[in-house]
Every structure is written in C-alpha cells, then in structure tokens.
Write a protein that holds these residues in place. Structure first.
Motif, PDB file in Angstrom:
ATOM      1  N   MET A   1      34.464  42.167  36.512  1.00  0.00           N
ATOM      2  CA  MET A   1      35.011  40.924  35.982  1.00  0.00           C
ATOM      3  C   MET A   1      36.465  40.786  36.420  1.00  0.00           C
ATOM      4  O   MET A   1      37.204  41.749  36.426  1.00  0.00           O
ATOM      5  CB  MET A   1      35.023  40.981  34.463  1.00  0.00           C
ATOM      6  N   SER A   2      36.820  39.606  36.687  1.00  0.00           N
ATOM      7  CA  SER A   2      38.234  39.388  37.003  1.00  0.00           C
ATOM      8  C   SER A   2      38.993  39.126  35.707  1.00  0.00           C
ATOM      9  O   SER A   2      38.403  38.902  34.667  1.00  0.00           O
ATOM     10  CB  SER A   2      38.381  38.218  37.974  1.00  0.00           C
ATOM     11  N   ASN A   3      40.270  39.106  35.814  1.00  0.00           N
ATOM     12  CA  ASN A   3      41.084  38.948  34.621  1.00  0.00           C
ATOM     13  C   ASN A   3      41.264  37.503  34.171  1.00  0.00           C
ATOM     14  O   ASN A   3      41.819  37.257  33.124  1.00  0.00           O
ATOM     15  CB  ASN A   3      42.471  39.583  34.843  1.00  0.00           C
ATOM     16  N   ASN A   4      40.813  36.526  34.952  1.00  0.00           N
ATOM     17  CA  ASN A   4      41.038  35.160  34.478  1.00  0.00           C
ATOM     18  C   ASN A   4      40.056  34.826  33.364  1.00  0.00           C
ATOM     19  O   ASN A   4      38.968  35.344  33.281  1.00  0.00           O
ATOM     20  CB  ASN A   4      41.024  34.150  35.632  1.00  0.00           C
ATOM     21  N   SER A   5      40.468  33.920  32.495  1.00  0.00           N
ATOM     22  CA  SER A   5      39.718  33.662  31.269  1.00  0.00           C
ATOM     23  C   SER A   5      38.366  33.014  31.513  1.00  0.00           C
ATOM     24  O   SER A   5      37.475  33.146  30.703  1.00  0.00           O
ATOM     25  CB  SER A   5      40.552  32.825  30.306  1.00  0.00           C
ATOM     26  N   SER A  21      38.350  44.545  34.966  1.00  0.00           N
ATOM     27  CA  SER A  21      37.301  44.640  35.988  1.00  0.00           C
ATOM     28  C   SER A  21      36.284  45.735  35.654  1.00  0.00           C
ATOM     29  O   SER A  21      35.136  45.662  36.070  1.00  0.00           O
ATOM     30  CB  SER A  21      37.922  44.902  37.360  1.00  0.00           C
ATOM     31  N   ASP A  22      36.697  46.722  34.883  1.00  0.00           N
ATOM     32  CA  ASP A  22      35.777  47.805  34.500  1.00  0.00           C
ATOM     33  C   ASP A  22      35.301  47.665  33.047  1.00  0.00           C
ATOM     34  O   ASP A  22      34.965  48.653  32.390  1.00  0.00           O
ATOM     35  CB  ASP A  22      36.439  49.163  34.709  1.00  0.00           C
ATOM     36  N   CYS A  23      35.236  46.439  32.568  1.00  0.00           N
ATOM     37  CA  CYS A  23      34.836  46.183  31.182  1.00  0.00           C
ATOM     38  C   CYS A  23      33.458  46.794  30.910  1.00  0.00           C
ATOM     39  O   CYS A  23      32.487  46.500  31.607  1.00  0.00           O
ATOM     40  CB  CYS A  23      34.806  44.683  30.918  1.00  0.00           C
ATOM     41  N   LEU A  24      33.392  47.639  29.914  1.00  0.00           N
ATOM     42  CA  LEU A  24      32.142  48.319  29.550  1.00  0.00           C
ATOM     43  C   LEU A  24      31.080  47.339  29.068  1.00  0.00           C
ATOM     44  O   LEU A  24      29.885  47.535  29.295  1.00  0.00           O
ATOM     45  CB  LEU A  24      32.423  49.360  28.455  1.00  0.00           C
ATOM     46  N   LEU A  25      31.493  46.268  28.421  1.00  0.00           N
ATOM     47  CA  LEU A  25      30.551  45.348  27.794  1.00  0.00           C
ATOM     48  C   LEU A  25      30.072  44.221  28.708  1.00  0.00           C
ATOM     49  O   LEU A  25      29.016  43.634  28.459  1.00  0.00           O
ATOM     50  CB  LEU A  25      31.170  44.760  26.528  1.00  0.00           C
TER      51      LEU A  25
END
Length: 127
Positions: A1-5, A21-25
């Motif tokens: 995931m990118s950091n933009n909303s 970018s490494d969001c577990l969910l």
C-alpha cells in the motif's frame, strides 16, 4: 500500500492512520471491503486482529482473516450464538434430511416387498 489516503486499506481508513507499504492488515481488509473490517474490529478489536494474524504463518493468515470476518458478521447478527447458532441450524437440517432419507428408504423397502409379494402370488397362480 502506498501512503496516500486514497489507497489506504479498510483497516487504516477506519483507524484513521497512514497505511504503510508493509501494512499487516491491507491484504485481508482491502479498501473495497470497509464493512468487513468494521465488523471484525467491532468484535475483536484492532490490536487483537493484528496479534492473531502476526502469530500465524503467512500462508494461514488469509484463511484466519476470512474466519474472523465470518464470525464477526454472524456475531453482529446474533450476539449470543454467532457461528455456533449457524452450526446448530445446519446440524438440525442434517438431522432432518437424514430422517427423510431413512423414511424414504423404508418406503422403498416396503414397496419392493409388496412388489416381490405380488410377483410371488402371480407366479403361484400360474403354477
């Protein structure tokens, strides 16, 4: 995931945080399914969801998230029984169907016995 909303996962949107970018969910709660995370969050809590997923090997996490989503959805519908209520209903249906099968087999056996008896009587009359 990118950091933009606009590309935040449902979890990060709900928790009002940046989505790393490494969001577990993010693999299990995409932005296209906000209600999925909402129900799971309501029942389990964000930190518990994260802890449960972290404790599992990567190849089991998607299935665990699916199970949590199902349990949460059913728990919201039926706060007392959740999945157990559904399982009980399905078991009752199985019992009813098994009973119908036994009844039908019994009816078939009676029919076959009557047919045999008729054939026997016809054979005796011909003798």
């Amino acid at each position: 995931m990118s950091n933009n909303s606009s590309s935040r996962c449902a979890a990060c949107k709900s928790l009002r945080r940046k989505c790393p970018s490494d969001c577990l969910l993010s693999p299990y709660f995409p932005s296209s399914l906000p209600h999925r995370f909402s129900a799971v969050h309501k029942i389990f809590g964000a930190s518990n969801i994260t802890k449960m997923l972290q404790q599992l090997p990567l190849h089991l996490r998607a299935e665990a998230a699916d199970c949590m989503a199902l349990e949460a959805h059913l728990r919201v519908q039926d706060p007392v029984y959740g999945c157990v209520g559904l399982i009980f209903q399905l078991q009752q249906q199985i019992i009813e169907v098994q009973s119908e099968i036994l009844k039908t087999k019994s009816e078939i056996a009676v029919y076959n016995a009557q047919q045999q008896q008729q054939h026997w009587q016809q054979w005796q009359q011909q003798q």
